[in-house]
Design a protein around this motif. Sequence first.
Motif, PDB file in Angstrom:
ATOM      1  N   ARG A  29     -12.332  -1.037   2.265  1.00 32.20           N
ATOM      2  CA  ARG A  29     -12.725  -2.434   1.555  1.00 32.20           C
ATOM      3  C   ARG A  29     -13.185  -2.287   1.027  1.00 32.20           C
ATOM      4  NH1 ARG A  29     -15.280  -7.749   4.195  1.00 32.20           N
ATOM      5  NH2 ARG A  29     -14.220  -9.400   2.697  1.00 32.20           N
ATOM      6  N   ILE A  30     -12.713  -2.847  -0.623  1.00 34.45           N
ATOM      7  CA  ILE A  30     -12.572  -2.570  -2.359  1.00 34.45           C
ATOM      8  C   ILE A  30     -12.720  -4.739  -2.566  1.00 34.45           C
ATOM      9  CG2 ILE A  30     -12.643  -1.870  -3.862  1.00 34.45           C
ATOM     10  CD1 ILE A  30     -10.802   0.331  -3.415  1.00 34.45           C
ATOM     11  N   ARG A  31     -13.522  -4.732  -2.908  1.00 38.70           N
ATOM     12  CA  ARG A  31     -13.634  -6.264  -3.939  1.00 38.70           C
ATOM     13  C   ARG A  31     -14.486  -6.148  -5.228  1.00 38.70           C
ATOM     14  NH1 ARG A  31     -17.357  -8.927   0.549  1.00 38.70           N
ATOM     15  NH2 ARG A  31     -18.568  -6.663   0.952  1.00 38.70           N
ATOM     16  N   LEU A  32     -13.409  -6.854  -6.013  1.00 37.14           N
ATOM     17  CA  LEU A  32     -13.567  -7.064  -7.002  1.00 37.14           C
ATOM     18  C   LEU A  32     -14.249  -8.410  -7.760  1.00 37.14           C
ATOM     19  CD1 LEU A  32     -10.749  -5.611  -8.532  1.00 37.14           C
ATOM     20  CD2 LEU A  32     -12.640  -4.336  -7.710  1.00 37.14           C
ATOM     21  N   VAL A  33     -15.133  -8.687  -7.990  1.00 30.91           N
ATOM     22  CA  VAL A  33     -15.771 -10.010  -8.489  1.00 30.91           C
ATOM     23  C   VAL A  33     -15.959 -10.212 -10.150  1.00 30.91           C
ATOM     24  CG1 VAL A  33     -17.627 -11.422  -8.428  1.00 30.91           C
ATOM     25  CG2 VAL A  33     -17.054  -9.961  -6.861  1.00 30.91           C
ATOM     26  N   ILE A  34     -15.703 -11.081 -11.370  1.00 29.81           N
ATOM     27  CA  ILE A  34     -15.704 -10.615 -12.363  1.00 29.81           C
ATOM     28  C   ILE A  34     -16.151 -12.267 -12.388  1.00 29.81           C
ATOM     29  CG2 ILE A  34     -14.201 -11.489 -14.704  1.00 29.81           C
ATOM     30  CD1 ILE A  34     -11.984 -10.047 -12.955  1.00 29.81           C
ATOM     31  N   ASN A  35     -17.332 -12.383 -13.552  1.00 31.16           N
ATOM     32  CA  ASN A  35     -18.273 -13.012 -13.281  1.00 31.16           C
ATOM     33  C   ASN A  35     -18.320 -14.616 -12.528  1.00 31.16           C
ATOM     34  OD1 ASN A  35     -18.147 -12.792 -16.222  1.00 31.16           O
ATOM     35  ND2 ASN A  35     -16.419 -13.874 -17.021  1.00 31.16           N
ATOM     36  N   GLY A  36     -18.465 -13.832 -11.185  1.00 29.02           N
ATOM     37  CA  GLY A  36     -18.549 -14.535  -9.850  1.00 29.02           C
ATOM     38  C   GLY A  36     -17.762 -15.509  -9.090  1.00 29.02           C
ATOM     39  N   LEU A  37     -16.368 -14.727  -9.790  1.00 36.71           N
ATOM     40  CA  LEU A  37     -15.190 -14.954  -9.003  1.00 36.71           C
ATOM     41  C   LEU A  37     -14.642 -14.132  -8.380  1.00 36.71           C
ATOM     42  CD1 LEU A  37     -12.780 -17.208  -8.328  1.00 36.71           C
ATOM     43  CD2 LEU A  37     -11.384 -16.252 -10.401  1.00 36.71           C
ATOM     44  N   GLN A  38     -14.612 -14.348  -6.596  1.00 40.66           N
ATOM     45  CA  GLN A  38     -13.830 -13.037  -6.265  1.00 40.66           C
ATOM     46  C   GLN A  38     -12.478 -12.925  -6.623  1.00 40.66           C
ATOM     47  OE1 GLN A  38     -15.307 -11.574  -2.295  1.00 40.66           O
ATOM     48  NE2 GLN A  38     -13.349 -11.926  -1.555  1.00 40.66           N
ATOM     49  N   THR A  39     -11.769 -11.688  -6.832  1.00 39.06           N
ATOM     50  CA  THR A  39     -10.586 -11.899  -7.757  1.00 39.06           C
ATOM     51  C   THR A  39     -10.070 -11.271  -6.557  1.00 39.06           C
ATOM     52  OG1 THR A  39     -11.219  -9.789  -8.833  1.00 39.06           O
ATOM     53  CG2 THR A  39     -11.064 -12.259 -10.237  1.00 39.06           C
ATOM     54  N   VAL A  40     -10.213 -10.191  -6.045  1.00 41.08           N
ATOM     55  CA  VAL A  40      -9.271  -8.707  -4.894  1.00 41.08           C
ATOM     56  C   VAL A  40     -10.409  -8.821  -3.934  1.00 41.08           C
ATOM     57  CG1 VAL A  40      -8.837  -7.055  -4.873  1.00 41.08           C
ATOM     58  CG2 VAL A  40      -8.081  -7.720  -6.810  1.00 41.08           C
ATOM     59  N   ASP A  41      -9.869  -8.941  -2.949  1.00 39.01           N
ATOM     60  CA  ASP A  41     -10.459  -8.124  -1.643  1.00 39.01           C
ATOM     61  C   ASP A  41      -9.182  -7.763  -1.373  1.00 39.01           C
ATOM     62  OD1 ASP A  41     -11.649  -7.659   1.125  1.00 39.01           O
ATOM     63  OD2 ASP A  41     -12.269 -10.050   1.359  1.00 39.01           O
ATOM     64  N   TYR A  42      -9.474  -7.061  -0.967  1.00 41.78           N
ATOM     65  CA  TYR A  42      -8.316  -5.249  -0.789  1.00 41.78           C
ATOM     66  C   TYR A  42      -8.844  -4.443   0.560  1.00 41.78           C
ATOM     67  CZ  TYR A  42      -4.661  -1.530  -1.312  1.00 41.78           C
ATOM     68  OH  TYR A  42      -4.412  -0.150  -0.786  1.00 41.78           O
ATOM     69  N   THR A  43      -8.418  -4.010   1.471  1.00 46.05           N
ATOM     70  CA  THR A  43      -7.975  -3.132   2.293  1.00 46.05           C
ATOM     71  C   THR A  43      -7.205  -1.810   2.098  1.00 46.05           C
ATOM     72  OG1 THR A  43      -9.892  -4.045   3.685  1.00 46.05           O
ATOM     73  CG2 THR A  43      -9.081  -2.145   4.348  1.00 46.05           C
ATOM     74  N   GLU A  44      -7.488  -0.604   1.605  1.00 45.82           N
ATOM     75  CA  GLU A  44      -6.299   0.896   1.833  1.00 45.82           C
ATOM     76  C   GLU A  44      -6.178   1.128   3.211  1.00 45.82           C
ATOM     77  OE1 GLU A  44      -4.509   3.019   1.308  1.00 45.82           O
ATOM     78  OE2 GLU A  44      -5.344   1.750  -0.981  1.00 45.82           O
ATOM     79  N   PRO A  45      -4.339   0.418   3.995  1.00 45.79           N
ATOM     80  CA  PRO A  45      -4.030   0.898   4.658  1.00 45.79           C
ATOM     81  C   PRO A  45      -4.042   2.379   5.185  1.00 45.79           C
ATOM     82  CG  PRO A  45      -1.926  -0.149   2.989  1.00 45.79           C
ATOM     83  CD  PRO A  45      -4.283   0.086   2.637  1.00 45.79           C
ATOM     84  N   GLU A  46      -3.828   3.431   4.211  1.00 50.27           N
ATOM     85  CA  GLU A  46      -3.626   4.633   4.201  1.00 50.27           C
ATOM     86  C   GLU A  46      -5.101   5.471   4.972  1.00 50.27           C
ATOM     87  OE1 GLU A  46      -2.632   7.822   4.832  1.00 50.27           O
ATOM     88  OE2 GLU A  46      -0.873   6.067   4.349  1.00 50.27           O
ATOM     89  N   GLU A  47      -5.261   5.585   5.888  1.00 48.63           N
ATOM     90  CA  GLU A  47      -6.247   5.930   6.393  1.00 48.63           C
ATOM     91  C   GLU A  47      -6.287   8.239   5.351  1.00 48.63           C
ATOM     92  OE1 GLU A  47      -7.381   5.935   9.863  1.00 48.63           O
ATOM     93  OE2 GLU A  47      -6.312   3.983  10.267  1.00 48.63           O
ATOM     94  N   MET A  48      -5.954   8.711   5.110  1.00 53.95           N
ATOM     95  CA  MET A  48      -5.099   9.318   4.177  1.00 53.95           C
ATOM     96  C   MET A  48      -5.910   9.791   3.142  1.00 53.95           C
ATOM     97  SD  MET A  48      -4.771  11.165   7.551  1.00 53.95           S
ATOM     98  CE  MET A  48      -4.868  13.349   6.809  1.00 53.95           C
ATOM     99  N   ILE A  49      -6.245   8.298   2.773  1.00 54.50           N
ATOM    100  CA  ILE A  49      -6.880   9.031   0.978  1.00 54.50           C
ATOM    101  C   ILE A  49      -8.206   9.398   1.492  1.00 54.50           C
ATOM    102  CG2 ILE A  49      -7.392   7.832  -0.561  1.00 54.50           C
ATOM    103  CD1 ILE A  49      -4.634   5.868  -0.120  1.00 54.50           C
ATOM    104  N   PRO A  50      -8.851   9.935   0.801  1.00 57.94           N
ATOM    105  CA  PRO A  50     -10.158  10.502   0.860  1.00 57.94           C
ATOM    106  C   PRO A  50     -11.259   9.069   0.415  1.00 57.94           C
ATOM    107  CG  PRO A  50      -9.039  12.017  -0.380  1.00 57.94           C
ATOM    108  CD  PRO A  50      -7.774  10.866  -0.827  1.00 57.94           C
ATOM    109  N   GLN A  51     -12.516   8.803   1.160  1.00 57.26           N
ATOM    110  CA  GLN A  51     -13.234   8.058   0.311  1.00 57.26           C
ATOM    111  C   GLN A  51     -14.213   8.596  -0.487  1.00 57.26           C
ATOM    112  OE1 GLN A  51     -13.199   5.119   1.960  1.00 57.26           O
ATOM    113  NE2 GLN A  51     -11.150   5.786   2.336  1.00 57.26           N
ATOM    114  N   TYR A  52     -13.840   9.582  -1.384  1.00 51.50           N
ATOM    115  CA  TYR A  52     -15.376  10.076  -2.246  1.00 51.50           C
ATOM    116  C   TYR A  52     -14.039  10.583  -3.651  1.00 51.50           C
ATOM    117  CZ  TYR A  52     -12.432  14.778  -0.366  1.00 51.50           C
ATOM    118  OH  TYR A  52     -11.781  15.380  -0.081  1.00 51.50           O
ATOM    119  N   GLY A  53     -14.421  11.034  -4.061  1.00 49.86           N
ATOM    120  CA  GLY A  53     -14.344  11.374  -5.866  1.00 49.86           C
ATOM    121  C   GLY A  53     -15.639  11.053  -7.134  1.00 49.86           C
ATOM    122  N   ARG A  54     -13.928  11.693  -7.764  1.00 53.66           N
ATOM    123  CA  ARG A  54     -15.318  10.568  -9.201  1.00 53.66           C
ATOM    124  C   ARG A  54     -14.783   9.453  -9.665  1.00 53.66           C
ATOM    125  NH1 ARG A  54     -12.760  15.523 -11.261  1.00 53.66           N
ATOM    126  NH2 ARG A  54     -14.766  16.970 -11.407  1.00 53.66           N
TER     127      ARG A  54
END
Length: 79
Positions: A30-55
């Motif tokens: 789950r990834i949430r993006l907030v700009i100046n206090g306004l939540q703009t995105v609340d996204y959950t990646e449906p693909e479970e095979m994408i690694p949860q680590y990286g740069r």
Amino acid sequence: ILARCDMKEVNKILKPDGWNDYEIRCEGRRIRLVINGLQTVDYTEPEEMIPQYGRIGLQIHGGCKAEISFRHLTIEEAS
């Protein structure tokens, strides 16, 4: 693009000639993006095979000449 947001709402609170606060919160897939206090995105990646680590990379996509600056950058790991 992670997910589309309502740019009409974002443009109401965006500071084009000043500093904007941008918070990116990642909790598992789950990834949430907030700009100046306004939540703009609340996204959950449906693909479970994408690694949860990286740069972490800071970049700008604009399709034209642009300048971007960063200040007060913090990265925190939830306990």
